[in-house]
Write an enzyme that holds these catalytic residues in place. Structure first.
Site, PDB file in Angstrom:
ATOM      1  N   ALA A   1      18.675   2.940  -6.251  1.00 56.11           N
ATOM      2  CA  ALA A   1      18.702   2.584  -5.599  1.00 56.11           C
ATOM      3  C   ALA A   1      19.568   2.332  -4.267  1.00 56.11           C
ATOM      4  O   ALA A   1      20.307   2.937  -4.038  1.00 56.11           O
ATOM      5  CB  ALA A   1      19.826   2.264  -6.531  1.00 56.11           C
TER       6      ALA A   1
ATOM      7  N   GLY B   1      20.193  -3.376   4.843  1.00 52.76           N
ATOM      8  CA  GLY B   1      19.329  -3.933   4.460  1.00 52.76           C
ATOM      9  C   GLY B   1      18.602  -2.389   4.947  1.00 52.76           C
ATOM     10  O   GLY B   1      18.657  -1.784   4.693  1.00 52.76           O
TER      11      GLY B   1
ATOM     12  N   GLU C   1       6.890   8.248   1.698  1.00 53.37           N
ATOM     13  CA  GLU C   1       6.975   7.120   1.681  1.00 53.37           C
ATOM     14  C   GLU C   1       6.155   5.986   2.401  1.00 53.37           C
ATOM     15  O   GLU C   1       4.772   5.065   2.185  1.00 53.37           O
ATOM     16  CB  GLU C   1       7.857   6.546   1.493  1.00 53.37           C
ATOM     17  CG  GLU C   1       9.167   6.750   0.566  1.00 53.37           C
ATOM     18  CD  GLU C   1      10.728   6.247   1.222  1.00 53.37           C
ATOM     19  OE1 GLU C   1      10.679   4.492   1.084  1.00 53.37           O
ATOM     20  OE2 GLU C   1      11.445   7.365   0.628  1.00 53.37           O
TER      21      GLU C   1
ATOM     22  N   GLN D   1      -9.587 -17.035   3.953  1.00 52.94           N
ATOM     23  CA  GLN D   1     -10.191 -17.673   4.564  1.00 52.94           C
ATOM     24  C   GLN D   1     -11.787 -18.025   4.541  1.00 52.94           C
ATOM     25  O   GLN D   1     -12.047 -19.495   3.893  1.00 52.94           O
ATOM     26  CB  GLN D   1     -10.105 -17.919   6.460  1.00 52.94           C
ATOM     27  CG  GLN D   1     -10.245 -19.375   7.322  1.00 52.94           C
ATOM     28  CD  GLN D   1      -9.885 -19.813   6.930  1.00 52.94           C
ATOM     29  OE1 GLN D   1      -8.100 -20.069   6.443  1.00 52.94           O
ATOM     30  NE2 GLN D   1      -9.582 -21.412   7.027  1.00 52.94           N
TER      31      GLN D   1
ATOM     32  N   HIS E   1     -12.628 -17.649   1.056  1.00 51.34           N
ATOM     33  CA  HIS E   1     -12.428 -18.197  -0.096  1.00 51.34           C
ATOM     34  C   HIS E   1     -12.535 -19.733   0.329  1.00 51.34           C
ATOM     35  O   HIS E   1     -12.944 -20.860  -1.065  1.00 51.34           O
ATOM     36  CB  HIS E   1     -11.572 -18.210  -0.839  1.00 51.34           C
ATOM     37  CG  HIS E   1     -11.906 -16.563  -1.634  1.00 51.34           C
ATOM     38  ND1 HIS E   1     -12.260 -15.107  -0.752  1.00 51.34           N
ATOM     39  CD2 HIS E   1     -12.612 -15.915  -2.738  1.00 51.34           C
ATOM     40  CE1 HIS E   1     -12.130 -14.298  -1.454  1.00 51.34           C
ATOM     41  NE2 HIS E   1     -12.362 -14.659  -2.583  1.00 51.34           N
TER      42      HIS E   1
ATOM     43  N   GLY F   1      10.248   0.438   5.846  1.00 55.87           N
ATOM     44  CA  GLY F   1      10.407   0.537   7.328  1.00 55.87           C
ATOM     45  C   GLY F   1       9.241  -0.302   7.485  1.00 55.87           C
ATOM     46  O   GLY F   1       8.218  -0.486   7.430  1.00 55.87           O
ATOM     47  N   THR F   2       9.984  -1.334   8.270  1.00 54.83           N
ATOM     48  CA  THR F   2       8.977  -2.852   8.768  1.00 54.83           C
ATOM     49  C   THR F   2       8.427  -2.136   9.719  1.00 54.83           C
ATOM     50  O   THR F   2       8.423  -0.771  10.684  1.00 54.83           O
ATOM     51  CB  THR F   2      10.184  -3.549  10.077  1.00 54.83           C
ATOM     52  OG1 THR F   2      10.632  -3.561  10.663  1.00 54.83           O
ATOM     53  CG2 THR F   2      11.562  -3.767   8.327  1.00 54.83           C
TER      54      THR F   2
END
Length: 385
Positions: A125, A132, A248, A342, A344, A370-371
């Protein structure tokens, strides 16, 4: 292209996982998604199969394998089938490295046997409602009791994967006052027993994707945590958190490459069967060109992840290289899966088709660990910019 990172032992695990998914996961996965979590029995079965014990040392009942390659096999097989094992990735790839690196012998003796068997599930956590990517801004607080026997923890966390079913949660909190001059100081990790008085699981969050993976809000109201359950040293949490980021991000990259490869497989199968204007969708030049481009991107991502796996195994994968791999593979997954959906047509928007679930599941990969923007910042710094 021929891959060289996997051995016969890896392929034996692959066959076992593939059969397990076919018999015990795929038939029930849609029901698990509707429920918002997998049954606890799945975790015990994964424990029986040895999945949770691969990297657990032999003295605690595990296999004692130190490389990440076996985890890559499991992630690839889940992606291939368009399923997941709930919060297993958090349990094995996020929490376990902290326990192994920073846990005391006594803590390992208490927790690792149950960790390995799936009887004791874990979560970590970090994220808070107002915090963020800026972990230094964490405000959950734990004060040491006057007699020094326990901490008293107060605060709230959100977006906690596996939080609703966890038995032990690694909680990042402040054990010293916030210091504007050194924002990263004063953070510690407390291992919280979820049966503790004052520990509460709040809302189970309804997500866009990964719906069989429970994600919850947690709160702590005067939760007593024995000092024996402090992980590592007090005040060192920020350095601990950065320690595991390479793994990660490698895991996120592997997921990205694997889901992109799965999307190409699903789309190739679909366009061969689906007919439009009297002929298979696969017969149209646009279909061939789109899938050719997607397959090429997947091969490039595979080469990059395989090289990253090799470097990680030898201890040479740098934070910048992990960032490059995650950025490329997760962004590739987004592009490839979108194009395969697309192909499909309208059916690609229906959740009964795996391509739709991949589309929803993959979007978060450009955010967690991490963005993409954070990855670009790390890469730019490595370039000296």
């Amino acid at each position: 292209m021929r891959r060289t990172v996997f051995t016969e032992e890896h392929e034996a695990l692959r066959a076992t996982i593939r059969e397990f998914i076919r018999k015990e996961v795929a038939p029930y996965h849609l029901a698990w998604e509707r429920a918002g979590q997998v049954p606890r029995s799945l975790y015990r079965r994964l424990g029986e199969l040895g999945v949770f014990g691969i990297q657990v040392p032999k003295e605690y009942g595990g296999a004692g394998v130190t490389d990440f390659t076996y985890q890559a096999v499991i992630r690839e097989e889940c992606a291939r089938a368009g399923v997941g094992f709930g919060a297993d990735v958090v349990h094995t790839s996020l929490v376990l490295p902290y326990l192994l690196e920073f846990g005391s012998k006594e803590q390992k003796r208490r927790w690792l046997p149950g960790f390995r068997s799936g009887e004791l599930m874990t979560a970590i956590a970090m994220t808070e409602p107002g915090t963020g990517s800026d972990l230094a801004a964490i405000s959950s607080r734990a004060r040491l009791s006057e007699d020094g026997t326990h901490y008293v923890l107060n605060g709230a966390k959100t977006f906690i994967t596996g939080g609703a079913q966890a038995d032990l949660v690694l909680v990042v909190c402040r054990t010293a006052a916030f210091d504007p001059a050194n924002r990263r100081s004063g953070l510690s990790i407390l291992c919280v027993d979820t049966t503790s008085e004052g520990f509460t699981v709040g809302r189970k969050l309804a997500k866009l994707g990964l719906r069989a993976q429970d994600t919850a809000e947690l709160s702590f109201a005067d939760v007593r945590v024995p000092v024996e359950d402090l992980l590592g040293e007090e005040g060192r949490a920020f350095s601990y958190l950065t320690h595991n980021l390479v793994v990660e991000r490698l895991g996120a990259a592997i997921n990205g490459q694997a889901t992109a490869a799965a999307a190409v497989g699903f789309a190739t199968e679909y366009v061969r069967e689906r007919k439009v204007f009297g002929k298979p969708v696969a017969a149209f030049q646009n279909t061939k060109f789109v899938l050719a481009e997607c397959a090429t991107e997947v091969e490039a991502a595979q080469a990059m992840t395989d090289r990253a796996i090799e470097l990680h195994t030898t201890g040479e994968l740098t934070p910048a290289d992990a960032a490059r791999t995650k950025l490329f593979c997760t962004e590739t997954a987004g592009r490839v899966i979108d194009q395969c959906l697309q192909l499909h047509g309208g059916y690609g928007y229906m959740l009964e088709y795996p391509i739709a679930r991949l589309y929803a599941d993959t979007r978060v990969s450009r955010i967690y660990a991490g963005t993409s923007e954070v990855m670009k910042t790390i890469i730019a710094k490595d370039l000296g910019l």
